[in-house]
Scaffold this motif. Structure first.
Motif, PDB file in Angstrom:
ATOM      1  N   ARG A  98      10.801 -29.049  15.901  1.00  0.00           N
ATOM      2  CA  ARG A  98      10.053 -27.838  15.590  1.00  0.00           C
ATOM      3  C   ARG A  98      10.997 -26.701  15.147  1.00  0.00           C
ATOM      4  NH1 ARG A  98       5.260 -27.055  14.970  1.00  0.00           N
ATOM      5  NH2 ARG A  98       4.455 -24.951  15.039  1.00  0.00           N
ATOM      6  N   ARG A  99      12.149 -26.619  15.813  1.00  0.00           N
ATOM      7  CA  ARG A  99      13.112 -25.546  15.520  1.00  0.00           C
ATOM      8  C   ARG A  99      13.587 -25.630  14.066  1.00  0.00           C
ATOM      9  NH1 ARG A  99      18.004 -25.971  17.518  1.00  0.00           N
ATOM     10  NH2 ARG A  99      17.370 -27.980  18.363  1.00  0.00           N
ATOM     11  N   VAL A 100      13.875 -26.857  13.631  1.00  0.00           N
ATOM     12  CA  VAL A 100      14.352 -27.086  12.264  1.00  0.00           C
ATOM     13  C   VAL A 100      13.263 -26.698  11.270  1.00  0.00           C
ATOM     14  CG1 VAL A 100      15.237 -28.834  10.681  1.00  0.00           C
ATOM     15  CG2 VAL A 100      15.773 -28.971  13.127  1.00  0.00           C
ATOM     16  N   GLN A 101      12.018 -27.072  11.603  1.00  0.00           N
ATOM     17  CA  GLN A 101      10.904 -26.755  10.708  1.00  0.00           C
ATOM     18  C   GLN A 101      10.771 -25.251  10.518  1.00  0.00           C
ATOM     19  OE1 GLN A 101       7.191 -28.658  11.671  1.00  0.00           O
ATOM     20  NE2 GLN A 101       8.188 -30.499  12.399  1.00  0.00           N
ATOM     21  N   VAL A 102      10.836 -24.511  11.637  1.00  0.00           N
ATOM     22  CA  VAL A 102      10.673 -23.060  11.567  1.00  0.00           C
ATOM     23  C   VAL A 102      11.779 -22.441  10.714  1.00  0.00           C
ATOM     24  CG1 VAL A 102      10.732 -20.946  12.934  1.00  0.00           C
ATOM     25  CG2 VAL A 102       9.425 -22.901  13.747  1.00  0.00           C
ATOM     26  N   ALA A 103      13.016 -22.908  10.899  1.00  0.00           N
ATOM     27  CA  ALA A 103      14.134 -22.377  10.122  1.00  0.00           C
ATOM     28  C   ALA A 103      13.902 -22.582   8.623  1.00  0.00           C
ATOM     29  CB  ALA A 103      15.434 -23.054  10.552  1.00  0.00           C
ATOM     30  N   TRP A 104      13.468 -23.776   8.248  1.00  0.00           N
ATOM     31  CA  TRP A 104      13.206 -24.070   6.838  1.00  0.00           C
ATOM     32  C   TRP A 104      12.077 -23.214   6.288  1.00  0.00           C
ATOM     33  CZ3 TRP A 104      15.533 -26.371   2.930  1.00  0.00           C
ATOM     34  CH2 TRP A 104      16.582 -27.259   3.202  1.00  0.00           C
ATOM     35  N   LEU A 105      11.007 -23.062   7.076  1.00  0.00           N
ATOM     36  CA  LEU A 105       9.860 -22.290   6.587  1.00  0.00           C
ATOM     37  C   LEU A 105      10.247 -20.830   6.385  1.00  0.00           C
ATOM     38  CD1 LEU A 105       6.927 -23.893   8.598  1.00  0.00           C
ATOM     39  CD2 LEU A 105       7.545 -24.225   6.218  1.00  0.00           C
ATOM     40  N   ILE A 106      11.094 -20.309   7.281  1.00  0.00           N
ATOM     41  CA  ILE A 106      11.538 -18.918   7.114  1.00  0.00           C
ATOM     42  C   ILE A 106      12.368 -18.789   5.839  1.00  0.00           C
ATOM     43  CG2 ILE A 106      13.069 -17.156   8.076  1.00  0.00           C
ATOM     44  CD1 ILE A 106      12.047 -18.039  10.850  1.00  0.00           C
ATOM     45  N   ALA A 107      13.252 -19.762   5.600  1.00  0.00           N
ATOM     46  CA  ALA A 107      14.068 -19.739   4.387  1.00  0.00           C
ATOM     47  C   ALA A 107      13.181 -19.771   3.145  1.00  0.00           C
ATOM     48  CB  ALA A 107      15.027 -20.931   4.388  1.00  0.00           C
ATOM     49  N   LEU A 108      12.139 -20.603   3.181  1.00  0.00           N
ATOM     50  CA  LEU A 108      11.238 -20.711   2.029  1.00  0.00           C
ATOM     51  C   LEU A 108      10.469 -19.415   1.810  1.00  0.00           C
ATOM     52  CD1 LEU A 108       9.912 -24.303   2.671  1.00  0.00           C
ATOM     53  CD2 LEU A 108      11.199 -23.539   0.687  1.00  0.00           C
ATOM     54  N   LEU A 109      10.048 -18.799   2.921  1.00  0.00           N
ATOM     55  CA  LEU A 109       9.328 -17.519   2.808  1.00  0.00           C
ATOM     56  C   LEU A 109      10.227 -16.462   2.193  1.00  0.00           C
ATOM     57  CD1 LEU A 109       7.250 -17.368   6.099  1.00  0.00           C
ATOM     58  CD2 LEU A 109       6.375 -17.298   3.767  1.00  0.00           C
ATOM     59  N   SER A 110      11.514 -16.508   2.528  1.00  0.00           N
ATOM     60  CA  SER A 110      12.420 -15.495   1.975  1.00  0.00           C
ATOM     61  C   SER A 110      12.603 -15.706   0.475  1.00  0.00           C
ATOM     62  CB  SER A 110      13.758 -15.520   2.707  1.00  0.00           C
ATOM     63  OG  SER A 110      14.409 -16.728   2.429  1.00  0.00           O
ATOM     64  N   VAL A 161      10.060 -24.227 -11.648  1.00  0.00           N
ATOM     65  CA  VAL A 161       9.935 -25.106 -10.472  1.00  0.00           C
ATOM     66  C   VAL A 161      10.506 -24.396  -9.246  1.00  0.00           C
ATOM     67  CG1 VAL A 161      10.767 -27.248  -9.425  1.00  0.00           C
ATOM     68  CG2 VAL A 161       9.876 -27.269 -11.745  1.00  0.00           C
ATOM     69  N   TYR A 162      11.657 -23.704  -9.446  1.00  0.00           N
ATOM     70  CA  TYR A 162      12.264 -22.970  -8.339  1.00  0.00           C
ATOM     71  C   TYR A 162      11.292 -21.937  -7.793  1.00  0.00           C
ATOM     72  CZ  TYR A 162      15.482 -19.995  -5.763  1.00  0.00           C
ATOM     73  OH  TYR A 162      16.091 -19.272  -4.776  1.00  0.00           O
ATOM     74  N   GLN A 163      10.591 -21.267  -8.704  1.00  0.00           N
ATOM     75  CA  GLN A 163       9.671 -20.212  -8.269  1.00  0.00           C
ATOM     76  C   GLN A 163       8.451 -20.790  -7.562  1.00  0.00           C
ATOM     77  OE1 GLN A 163       7.618 -18.250 -11.408  1.00  0.00           O
ATOM     78  NE2 GLN A 163       7.203 -16.415 -10.198  1.00  0.00           N
ATOM     79  N   ALA A 164       7.942 -21.918  -8.039  1.00  0.00           N
ATOM     80  CA  ALA A 164       6.678 -22.452  -7.503  1.00  0.00           C
ATOM     81  C   ALA A 164       6.882 -23.364  -6.295  1.00  0.00           C
ATOM     82  CB  ALA A 164       5.930 -23.207  -8.603  1.00  0.00           C
ATOM     83  N   LEU A 165       8.112 -23.878  -6.108  1.00  0.00           N
ATOM     84  CA  LEU A 165       8.337 -24.860  -5.044  1.00  0.00           C
ATOM     85  C   LEU A 165       7.979 -24.350  -3.645  1.00  0.00           C
ATOM     86  CD1 LEU A 165       9.216 -27.793  -5.094  1.00  0.00           C
ATOM     87  CD2 LEU A 165      11.516 -27.069  -4.529  1.00  0.00           C
ATOM     88  N   ILE A 169       5.336 -26.181  -1.091  1.00  0.00           N
ATOM     89  CA  ILE A 169       5.666 -26.666   0.259  1.00  0.00           C
ATOM     90  C   ILE A 169       4.752 -26.019   1.293  1.00  0.00           C
ATOM     91  CG2 ILE A 169       7.458 -26.682   2.029  1.00  0.00           C
ATOM     92  CD1 ILE A 169       9.478 -26.869  -0.343  1.00  0.00           C
ATOM     93  N   LEU A 170       4.531 -24.720   1.157  1.00  0.00           N
ATOM     94  CA  LEU A 170       3.704 -24.025   2.149  1.00  0.00           C
ATOM     95  C   LEU A 170       2.246 -24.480   2.081  1.00  0.00           C
ATOM     96  CD1 LEU A 170       5.252 -20.458   1.977  1.00  0.00           C
ATOM     97  CD2 LEU A 170       5.497 -22.152   3.783  1.00  0.00           C
ATOM     98  N   VAL A 171       1.794 -24.912   0.908  1.00  0.00           N
ATOM     99  CA  VAL A 171       0.423 -25.421   0.805  1.00  0.00           C
ATOM    100  C   VAL A 171       0.339 -26.830   1.383  1.00  0.00           C
ATOM    101  CG1 VAL A 171      -1.348 -26.172  -0.834  1.00  0.00           C
ATOM    102  CG2 VAL A 171      -0.242 -23.977  -1.141  1.00  0.00           C
TER     103      VAL A 171
END
Lengths: 285, 345
Positions: A98-110, A161-165, A169-171
């Motif tokens: 779960r910790r790894v997932q949260v870190a990745w999602l925060i990076a993607l949000l940024s 692709v960079y902009q939409a990726l 992922i979040l969808v």
């Protein structure tokens, strides 16, 4: 919970506010745009109220046909690239702690917080001859001298692709994180390797999610007008670029409006078609 | 060595030990129930046998061949999951045929085998149904047929009947046992329901806190529990303190129990006796004295609650041998030595 039919004015109020907002800020401007698309353009001025089809007739040239075709193709290519990259990535992300997932999602949000302009110029610098990644390849010894990787179609694709990726992922994430791991485990006990289980179980099970994500990224990419200009040549410009050009630089509001209406209709038709095809296959498994 | 052998299997999740040094031998054709309270490590043990978890230590052997490092999809074991995990995008026949399709079996042969399996689980006319249109019991049968499609060497089931209502569960227990005997397949079922284990198993493996507490036939587990944990988990039992007098004879509540012996070197122990083995009699010298505190008349059986030296002893009898007692009466309690099990503390 009690669910009565709304009777009094007070019952309707919670819905009234969004309805009014939607009418004022969406329906009215869209209606205005449709109306303007039939107005007559005044050379050197703005437009006069009229009902002419001249703005729509202008599409029926090879030039606009090509631009429209390219826009749709680009959006479709971006959608496919994003889903092909994001789906396995998101799947393996949901298998992690779960910790790894949260870190990745925060990076993607940024990444989402970056504006299109910043993404565009960052990539045009990264792909340039003077300061780009080709210099690194020279340093490693893979290239003899630095090359310009921009502007061209590949650069447009990379940027978009960079902009939409992150959106992709979040969808995909909620659907994949809910997927019970025992389906893949069951496939493994039945003799399928994890890779085979992924293709025969995970992807078919989430077919509807994948189609919905493709449509979302497609529509998102169809509206792109900055990245094709920053990272591409004029032949890589989309219909959105032309619309901006006509509306702002040529002051041809009626033609810009007609193109915008046309684009909306085309994307609605494509989305409808996709849902129709998907729905039919669903009905006869 | 023919059959499944577990050698010193352990599994640690961080600081938690889920399975602790488990060794077990399961001969071919045996029906084994892994029984224990939730969190005792029985599901983790089953998942390690299936290859879905890697043991932290120990080896898994099948017919002498080391399977520990073999990945799940190459083990050829059939498994039924607690959630069943039927593939929702495939219909019944496609679910059952999945393992055959993976192995490249020809379509005609596949259809023949699916028909055979579906009639085996009594669902012959359901091949084209979507799995979402099946009842709980039917989904259960499809999951069993799917796991048996390639005639696996081992048949593993993780709490397979827990989602069914009580009546259907009892019927499925009998059906599953009959199916296993018909196919002669080595079967391991994880369950927390001791009735289920008693109904189906050749061998019951009682687990507690990651260890095997006892592995034996159901009746032996019931009659000769290895410790107080097993005695308390299987059926209901009476547990009494046993001490010893100066001559080394076993004493319960100050009364010498002829024919009973304490374990070597122990001064105190626990005595376990099943309620149906406790006999009630008139109070007499040299007989345990108690007082009836409650009578539970269930029609088919009568449970008499007797307080003996601060401990409640339950005696079960049938109406035919109904003791003429009522609550508050003084009574003598006889614990036949042949039915008593003395357990270390």
């Amino acid at each position: 919970m009690r669910r009565d039919k709304p009777r009094t004015l007070a019952d309707h109020l919670p819905l009234a506010f969004p309805a009014v907002m939607l009418v004022v800020f969406f329906v009215v401007p869209f209606g205005t745009m449709i109306a303007v698309s039939f107005f007559r353009r005044q050379q050197g001025g703005f437009y006069t109220v009229d009902f002419v089809l001249a703005n729509y007739e202008r599409f029926l040239t090879a030039f606009f046909g090509n631009v429209l075709g390219f826009s749709l193709l680009l959006a479709a290519a971006v959608a496919v690239c994003c889903v092909v990259l994001a789906f396995p990535f998101t799947y393996f992300l949901t298998c992690r702690a779960r910790r790894v997932q949260v870190a990745w999602l925060i990076a993607l949000l940024s990444v989402l917080s970056l504006s299109e302009v910043i993404i565009g110029f960052a990539w045009s610098t990264l792909l340039s001859r003077t300061a780009g990644i080709s210099n690194l390849l020279v340093a490693v010894g893979l290239l003899d001298q630095p090359v310009a990787l921009v502007p061209n179609f590949a650069a447009v694709m990379v940027g978009m692709v960079y902009q939409a990726l992150p959106y992709t992922i979040l969808v995909l994430y909620p659907a994949l994180v809910r997927l019970d791991n025992s389906f893949v485990e069951a496939a493994c006990t039945l003799g399928a390797s994890p890779l085979r289980g992924f293709f025969t179980i995970v992807i078919p099970m989430l077919r509807n999610t994948i189609v919905a994500t493709l449509i979302m990224v497609f529509v998102f990419a169809l509206g792109a007008y900055l990245l094709p200009q920053i990272l591409g040549r004029p032949q890589h410009w989309t219909l959105s670029v032309l619309i901006t050009d006509q509306a702002i630089y040529q002051s041809n509001m009626p033609f810009a409006a007609a193109m915008a209406v046309f684009l909306v209709l085309i994307s609605l038709a494509l989305v409808g078609l996709t849902l129709l095809v998907g729905g039919r296959r669903e009905a006869t498994p | 060595m023919s059959g499944l052998t577990l050698q010193g299997i352990s599994k640690h999740f961080g600081a938690v030990t889920a399975v602790d040094d488990v060794s077990l031998t399961v001969p071919h054709g045996t029906f084994v129930c892994l029984l224990g309270p939730s969190g005792c490590g029985k599901t983790t043990l089953l998942r390690m046998i299936a290859g879905l978890e890697n043991p932290s230590a120990g080896r898994i052997l099948l017919d002498g061949a080391d399977m520990t490092a073999v990945p799940t999809h190459k083990r050829d074991f059939g498994m039924v999951f607690q959630s069943l995990a039927l593939f929702p995008h495939l219909d019944v026949s496609e679910n059952v045929a999945y393992a055959l399709r993976i192995r490249g079996v020809a379509a005609e042969e596949r259809r023949r085998r699916v028909d055979e399996l579906l009639s085996l689980v009594h669902l012959p006319d359901y091949a084209q149904r979507p799995v979402s249109k099946l009842s709980g019991g039917q989904r259960q049968r499809v999951a069993i047929a799917r796991a048996l499609a390639v005639s696996p060497k081992l048949f593993l089931l993780d709490e397979p009947l827990s989602a069914l209502d009580a009546k259907l569960r009892e019927a499925m227990q009998v059906e599953l046992r009959q199916l296993q005997q018909k196919l002669g397949i080595t079967t391991i079922v994880v369950t927390h329901d001791q009735r289920e284990a008693m109904t189906m198993a050749d061998m019951v493996v009682v687990m507690g806190e990651g260890r095997i507490r006892q592995a034996a036939s159901p009746i032996e587990i019931y009659r000769r529990p290895a410790d107080t944990f097993v005695a308390g988990f299987i059926g209901s039992t009476n547990l009494l303190d046993v001490g010893c007098d100066g001559a080394g004879r076993a004493v319960v509540a100050g009364v010498v129990m002829p024919g009973l012996a304490l374990p070597d070197g122990a001064e105190r122990a626990r005595l376990s006796i099943r309620p149906e083995d406790v006999q009630l009699a008139a109070p007499a010298a040299g007989r345990l004295a108690g007082r009836v505190t409650f009578l539970r008349d269930l029609g088919g059986t009568i449970e008499t609650y007797v307080e003996v030296a601060g401990t409640t002893v339950v005696a079960v009898s049938t109406p035919r041998e109904r003791p003429a007692v009522e609550a508050g009466a003084d009574i003598g309690v006889v614990l036949p030595a042949e039915h008593c099990v003395v357990l270390r503390q």
